[in-house]
Design an enzyme around this catalytic site. Structure first.
Site, PDB file in Angstrom:
ATOM      1  N   MET A  29     -19.921  22.385  64.793  1.00 38.71           N
ATOM      2  CA  MET A  29     -19.325  22.136  66.102  1.00 38.71           C
ATOM      3  C   MET A  29     -19.595  20.677  66.500  1.00 38.71           C
ATOM      4  O   MET A  29     -19.641  20.343  67.686  1.00 38.71           O
ATOM      5  CB  MET A  29     -19.913  23.102  67.142  1.00 38.71           C
ATOM      6  CG  MET A  29     -19.585  24.556  66.818  1.00 38.71           C
ATOM      7  SD  MET A  29     -19.647  25.644  68.252  1.00 38.71           S
ATOM      8  CE  MET A  29     -21.355  25.503  68.690  1.00 38.71           C
TER       9      MET A  29
ATOM     10  N   HIS B 298     -27.536  19.399  59.823  1.00 39.56           N
ATOM     11  CA  HIS B 298     -26.181  19.369  59.263  1.00 39.56           C
ATOM     12  C   HIS B 298     -26.142  18.510  57.999  1.00 39.56           C
ATOM     13  O   HIS B 298     -25.465  18.835  57.031  1.00 39.56           O
ATOM     14  CB  HIS B 298     -25.183  18.783  60.274  1.00 39.56           C
ATOM     15  CG  HIS B 298     -25.008  19.617  61.506  1.00 39.56           C
ATOM     16  ND1 HIS B 298     -25.513  19.244  62.722  1.00 39.56           N
ATOM     17  CD2 HIS B 298     -24.363  20.791  61.703  1.00 39.56           C
ATOM     18  CE1 HIS B 298     -25.204  20.157  63.629  1.00 39.56           C
ATOM     19  NE2 HIS B 298     -24.498  21.106  63.044  1.00 39.56           N
TER      20      HIS B 298
ATOM     21  N   ARG C 203     -28.929  21.034  70.494  1.00 39.00           N
ATOM     22  CA  ARG C 203     -29.376  21.179  71.888  1.00 39.00           C
ATOM     23  C   ARG C 203     -30.631  20.369  72.206  1.00 39.00           C
ATOM     24  O   ARG C 203     -30.957  20.186  73.387  1.00 39.00           O
ATOM     25  CB  ARG C 203     -29.631  22.650  72.205  1.00 39.00           C
ATOM     26  CG  ARG C 203     -28.357  23.469  72.231  1.00 39.00           C
ATOM     27  CD  ARG C 203     -28.643  24.934  72.376  1.00 39.00           C
ATOM     28  NE  ARG C 203     -27.534  25.742  71.903  1.00 39.00           N
ATOM     29  CZ  ARG C 203     -26.503  26.097  72.632  1.00 39.00           C
ATOM     30  NH1 ARG C 203     -26.447  25.730  73.884  1.00 39.00           N
ATOM     31  NH2 ARG C 203     -25.528  26.819  72.122  1.00 39.00           N
TER      32      ARG C 203
HETATM   33  O1  PAF Z   1     -23.534  27.130  63.751  1.00 37.78           O
HETATM   34  C1  PAF Z   1     -22.558  26.584  64.308  1.00 37.78           C
HETATM   35  O2  PAF Z   1     -22.517  25.368  64.518  1.00 37.78           O
HETATM   36  C2  PAF Z   1     -21.392  27.451  64.750  1.00 37.78           C
HETATM   37  O3  PAF Z   1     -21.821  28.702  65.176  1.00 37.78           O
HETATM   38  C3  PAF Z   1     -20.290  27.594  63.684  1.00 37.78           C
HETATM   39  C4  PAF Z   1     -20.810  28.318  62.471  1.00 37.78           C
HETATM   40  C5  PAF Z   1     -19.785  26.209  63.286  1.00 37.78           C
HETATM   41  C6  PAF Z   1     -19.116  28.392  64.249  1.00 37.78           C
HETATM   42  O4  PAF Z   1     -18.542  27.771  65.351  1.00 37.78           O
END
Ligand code: PAF
Length: 275
Positions: free
Chosen positions: A27, A34, A184
């Site tokens: 997101m 990430h 967050r």
């Molecule tokens: O973990 C996340 O960032 C979200 O829940 C995902 C898997 C991208 C789905 O919107």
């Protein structure tokens, strides 16, 4: 690296892609967690695809959605630096046209813990993830262990729906003091960050007690709660569960996982560890 907003162009761009294809769904608001997913995908796939879509349906509180950190240009830069070949960054209407009605429900796994605290949240995650998998048809999808319930639910969904994708689970990324990386965390002040470490400390306490032979989850949870309160954290839930089904355990005599959701000020944080 290419970027597209439409399903049609995305599929066209992928039609001659080198296999295997790895998908990292995000997101945005990327952090080292990430990056660890992107690196794992880059190390093992011929083509790395990443999505950036803030899925509105998975937020229970409108303000949480509106306040979700956004930094598209920085996210694109991070993806490019980490070898992403193609970014899918659809608009809301592309994913949820006016006529949209379908929701996916992974029974039991989506209703406890996160599901109980955030009704509908995991159904919405399952729905967007299966849409992304269907659009991309990746050989591998990469998810982090911090969101363990999300990960287990997607793993179950992939098996149940005979989806031809393998889920790769990647370790939680942490700051030096143990705080799990999360988009967050940006909302935390320096003082709150010191409090937030309490989630990790409580999990460490659970591990130590277990290593020393404690089997009563009541005893372990009482100690974890003490640590969380000491760190001025507001507990949402605290659970010790079976690591696959996430059903709660009273007496541990096999593998178990400890999970915490707690508020640090207004910021809700989650973390977990096998104990
Ligand atoms: O973990 C996340 O960032 C979200 O829940 C995902 C898997 C991208 C789905 O919107």
């Amino acid at each position: 690296m290419k970027i597209t907003k439409t399903v049609c162009e995305f599929r066209n761009l992928l039609s001659n892609a080198t296999s295997p294809i790895g998908l990292v769904a995000t997101m945005g608001a990327l952090h080292e967690g990430h990056v660890a997913l992107l690196k794992e995908a880059r190390a093992n796939c011929g083509t790395v695809v990443a999505s950036i879509f803030i899925n509105p349906t998975q937020f229970n509180v409108k303000n949480d959605y509106l306040n979700y950190p956004k930094n598209l240009s920085q996210d694109i830069e991070i993806m490019e630096d980490n070898g992403v070949d193609l970014i899918f960054n659809p608009d809301l209407e592309e994913m949820y046209p006016q006529s949209y009605t379908t929701t996916v429900n992974v029974k039991d796994l989506s209703s406890r813990l996160e599901g109980a605290s955030r009704p509908g949240h995991l159904d919405s995650v399952a729905t967007i993830v299966i849409k992304l998998i269907n659009i991309c048809q990746p050989d591998f999808v990469y998810f982090g262990q911090k969101d363990i319930q999300q990960l287990l639910m997607i793993k179950r969904m992939i098996i149940d729906l005979n989806i031809q994708t393998r889920l790769v689970s990647v370790d939680t990324c942490r700051d030096a003091d143990g705080l799990a990386k999360s988009s967050r965390n940006i909302h935390l002040t320096e003082l709150q960050k010191q409090s937030a470490v309490g989630l990790f400390s409580a999990l460490q306490v659970a591990r130590e007690l277990r290593l020393n032979g404690e089997q009563s989850t009541g005893q372990i949870k009482a100690e974890m709660k003490r640590v969380l309160i000491q760190h001025k954290l507001n507990v949402d839930y605290l659970a010790i569960c079976d690591p696959e089904s996430l059903s709660e355990i009273e007496y541990i005599n096999g593998p178990a996982i400890a999970l915490i959701a707690a508020y640090c000020g207004n910021t809700r944080l989650i973390d977990n560890t096998l104990i």
